[in-house]
Motif scaffolding. Structure first.
Motif, mmCIF file in Angstrom:
data_model
loop_
_atom_site.group_PDB
_atom_site.id
_atom_site.type_symbol
_atom_site.label_atom_id
_atom_site.label_comp_id
_atom_site.label_asym_id
_atom_site.label_seq_id
_atom_site.Cartn_x
_atom_site.Cartn_y
_atom_site.Cartn_z
ATOM 1 N N VAL A 76 15.059 13.931 -2.527
ATOM 2 C CA VAL A 76 13.916 14.794 -2.824
ATOM 3 C C VAL A 76 12.920 14.042 -3.691
ATOM 4 N N ASP A 77 11.725 14.591 -3.800
ATOM 5 C CA ASP A 77 10.657 13.977 -4.592
ATOM 6 C C ASP A 77 11.067 13.958 -6.061
ATOM 7 N N GLN A 78 11.166 12.766 -6.639
ATOM 8 C CA GLN A 78 11.631 12.639 -8.020
ATOM 9 C C GLN A 78 10.669 13.246 -9.027
ATOM 10 N N VAL A 79 9.392 13.407 -8.650
ATOM 11 C CA VAL A 79 8.420 14.002 -9.570
ATOM 12 C C VAL A 79 8.873 15.404 -9.963
ATOM 13 N N GLY A 80 9.396 16.160 -9.006
ATOM 14 C CA GLY A 80 9.864 17.515 -9.300
ATOM 15 C C GLY A 80 10.978 17.525 -10.323
ATOM 16 N N LYS A 81 11.849 16.529 -10.295
ATOM 17 C CA LYS A 81 12.954 16.454 -11.255
ATOM 18 C C LYS A 81 12.416 16.223 -12.666
ATOM 19 N N TYR A 82 11.440 15.320 -12.779
ATOM 20 C CA TYR A 82 10.881 15.028 -14.100
ATOM 21 C C TYR A 82 10.127 16.228 -14.668
ATOM 22 N N VAL A 83 9.399 16.915 -13.796
ATOM 23 C CA VAL A 83 8.672 18.101 -14.250
ATOM 24 C C VAL A 83 9.652 19.164 -14.720
ATOM 25 N N GLU A 84 10.714 19.404 -13.948
ATOM 26 C CA GLU A 84 11.716 20.402 -14.324
ATOM 27 C C GLU A 84 12.341 20.080 -15.683
ATOM 28 N N LYS A 85 12.692 18.811 -15.885
ATOM 29 C CA LYS A 85 13.331 18.423 -17.140
ATOM 30 C C LYS A 85 12.369 18.562 -18.324
ATOM 31 N N SER A 86 11.118 18.187 -18.098
ATOM 32 C CA SER A 86 10.132 18.276 -19.178
ATOM 33 C C SER A 86 9.865 19.723 -19.576
ATOM 34 N N ARG B 117 0.859 -1.182 0.000
ATOM 35 C CA ARG B 117 0.000 0.000 0.000
ATOM 36 C C ARG B 117 0.891 1.226 0.000
ATOM 37 N N MET B 118 0.634 2.140 -0.947
ATOM 38 C CA MET B 118 1.469 3.336 -1.074
ATOM 39 C C MET B 118 1.001 4.419 -0.108
ATOM 40 N N GLY B 119 1.462 4.332 1.138
ATOM 41 C CA GLY B 119 1.074 5.326 2.122
ATOM 42 C C GLY B 119 2.034 6.490 2.183
ATOM 43 N N GLY B 120 3.224 6.331 1.574
ATOM 44 C CA GLY B 120 4.206 7.409 1.570
ATOM 45 C C GLY B 120 4.265 8.052 0.203
ATOM 46 N N HIS B 121 5.442 8.031 -0.439
ATOM 47 C CA HIS B 121 5.558 8.477 -1.827
ATOM 48 C C HIS B 121 6.630 7.642 -2.508
ATOM 49 N N PHE B 122 6.770 7.759 -3.822
ATOM 50 C CA PHE B 122 7.747 6.960 -4.542
ATOM 51 C C PHE B 122 9.159 7.386 -4.175
ATOM 52 N N VAL B 123 9.915 6.453 -3.616
ATOM 53 C CA VAL B 123 11.285 6.703 -3.176
ATOM 54 C C VAL B 123 12.214 5.720 -3.884
ATOM 55 N N GLN B 124 13.280 6.214 -4.477
ATOM 56 C CA GLN B 124 14.199 5.359 -5.222
ATOM 57 C C GLN B 124 15.283 4.729 -4.364
ATOM 58 N N LYS C 239 4.525 21.589 2.055
ATOM 59 C CA LYS C 239 3.506 20.542 1.988
ATOM 60 C C LYS C 239 3.851 19.455 0.983
ATOM 61 N N GLY C 240 5.052 19.516 0.423
ATOM 62 C CA GLY C 240 5.530 18.442 -0.433
ATOM 63 C C GLY C 240 6.235 17.382 0.401
ATOM 64 N N TYR C 241 6.826 16.393 -0.298
ATOM 65 C CA TYR C 241 7.500 15.312 0.391
ATOM 66 C C TYR C 241 9.015 15.463 0.301
ATOM 67 N N VAL C 242 9.698 14.992 1.337
ATOM 68 C CA VAL C 242 11.142 14.844 1.293
ATOM 69 C C VAL C 242 11.460 13.595 2.105
ATOM 70 N N THR C 243 12.459 12.847 1.657
ATOM 71 C CA THR C 243 12.840 11.618 2.347
ATOM 72 C C THR C 243 14.064 11.886 3.213
ATOM 73 N N ILE C 244 13.925 11.678 4.520
ATOM 74 C CA ILE C 244 15.012 11.876 5.471
ATOM 75 C C ILE C 244 15.403 10.518 6.047
ATOM 76 N N ASP C 245 16.630 10.070 5.748
ATOM 77 C CA ASP C 245 17.097 8.754 6.207
ATOM 78 C C ASP C 245 16.074 7.664 5.892
ATOM 79 N N GLY C 246 15.454 7.770 4.710
ATOM 80 C CA GLY C 246 14.524 6.741 4.255
ATOM 81 C C GLY C 246 13.096 6.923 4.703
ATOM 82 N N ALA C 247 12.808 7.948 5.502
ATOM 83 C CA ALA C 247 11.445 8.180 5.988
ATOM 84 C C ALA C 247 10.782 9.301 5.193
ATOM 85 N N SER C 248 9.614 9.031 4.648
ATOM 86 C CA SER C 248 8.849 10.020 3.898
ATOM 87 C C SER C 248 8.217 11.004 4.870
ATOM 88 N N LEU C 249 8.596 12.286 4.762
ATOM 89 C CA LEU C 249 8.105 13.305 5.681
ATOM 90 C C LEU C 249 7.559 14.503 4.907
#
Length: 236
Positions: A193-203, A99-106, A143-153
Motif C-alpha cells: 500500500v501507499d506508504q504515505v498513508g502509514k506516515y499520516v496515520e502514525k503522525s 523520472r517518477m511516473g508512478g509513486h514511491f514504492v519500497q 483514486k489512490g495508489y496500490v502496488t500489485i506485484d510491483g506495478a503501481s496501479l
C-alpha cells in the motif's frame, strides 16, 4: 526505492532450495532470465524488484540474474508459489535520473491478495482484489495508489470491512507490460500500500494520543471537533 513502473517481464528459469546465507538459510534461490534490458548497468548487490519484492542480486550475466529469497519473504509474498517458467515483473531501484511516473514504492510487501474477479470493460480489464489481511484496507482509497506485484496501479473502487476489496483497471497498454493481466480468479498477488498513508496515520495518532490519550479519546476528540465545526457552519 522503486517507482512501481515495471521495466520488463522476466521468466523464472531455475529454482533451488538453499541453506546458505544468500537466501537467509532455508530459503530459495531464483534465477530469472530474459532480463537483459535491465542488466546493462547491473552490479552485485544491486536491488531489483521481483513481483514487488525488493531482492538482492547475488550473480548475473548478460541476460539473467540470481537472487536469494529468505524464508520470511516466502511466507509474506507469493514468491513461494513461483515455478520454472513463471513470469515476473521486474524493476531496478531508482537512480537520481529516474523520472517518477508512478509513486514511491519500497519493495516491502504488506500482504498478499486474491483475485476475486476479472471483468472486461471495452478493451480494459477490471480486477477486484480481496486482501489476506483486511487491515490494509484503511490505506487503500479511491483514486489512490496500490502496488500489485510491483506495478503501481490506481484504485477505481474500494469496499471496506472484513470481506472488503478494491478494484483497479488495466488499460490495453498496461496489460502488455505487467503479469497481472494474465491472473485469474483465485490467483494470489503481492500488495504494497501507499506508504504515505502509514506516515499520516502514525503522525495523526501520535498527535491525538499526546493530547487526548488513547484510541477512544482520539475518536471522541475528532467527533467533537467535527460537531463543533458543523454547529459553527449552521450559525449555532
Amino acid at each position: 526505492m522503486f517507482t512501481g513502473l515495471v521495466e520488463v517481464i522476466g521468466t523464472v528459469s531455475k529454482l533451488e532450495k538453499q541453506d546458505d546465507s544468500a537466501s537467509g538459510g532455508g530459503g530459495t534461490s531464483l534465477t530469472i532470465s530474459g532480463a537483459d534490458e535491465i542488466l546493462g548497468d547491473a552490479h552485485l548487490g544491486d536491488s531489483i524488484s521481483v513481483n514487488g519484492t525488493c531482492l538482492t542480486v547475488t550473480s548475473f550475466d548478460a541476460t539473467s540474474f540470481k537472487v536469494g529469497v529468505a524464508p520470511e519473504t516466502l511466507r509474506r509474498t507469493n514468491l513461494g508459489s513461483l515455478t520454472t517458467g513463471s513470469r515476473v515483473n521486474l524493476e531496478r531501484a531508482v537512480s537520481a535520473a529516474t523520472r517518477m511516473g508512478g509513486h514511491f514504492v519500497q519493495g516491502h510487501v504488506d500482504t498478499t491478495a486474491t483475485v476475486a474477479s476479472v471483468t472486461p470493460d471495452g478493451n480494459a480489464l477490471t480486477f477486484r482484489f480481496r486482501p489476506r489481511d483486511p487491515a490494509v484496507l484503511r490505506y487503500v482509497v479511491e483514486k489512490g495508489y496500490v502496488t500489485i506485484d510491483g506495478a503501481s496501479l490506481t484504485v477505481t473502487k474500494v469496499e471496506d470491512g472484513k470481506d472488503g476489496w478494491w478494484e483497479v483497471m488495466l488499460i490495453a497498454y498496461t496489460q502488455e507490460k505487467v503479469v497481472t493481466a494474465g491472473k485469474k480468479p483465485g490467483d494470489e498477488v503481492n500488495v504494497e500500500v501507499d506508504q504515505v498513508g502509514k506516515y499520516v496515520e502514525k503522525s495523526v495518532a501520535g498527535y491525538f494520543e499526546g493530547t487526548a490519550g488513547g484510541e477512544f479519546a482520539i475518536l471522541e476528540k475528532m467527533v467533537n471537533r467535527l460537531v463543533d465545526e458543523r454547529l459553527k457552519a449552521l450559525g449555532k
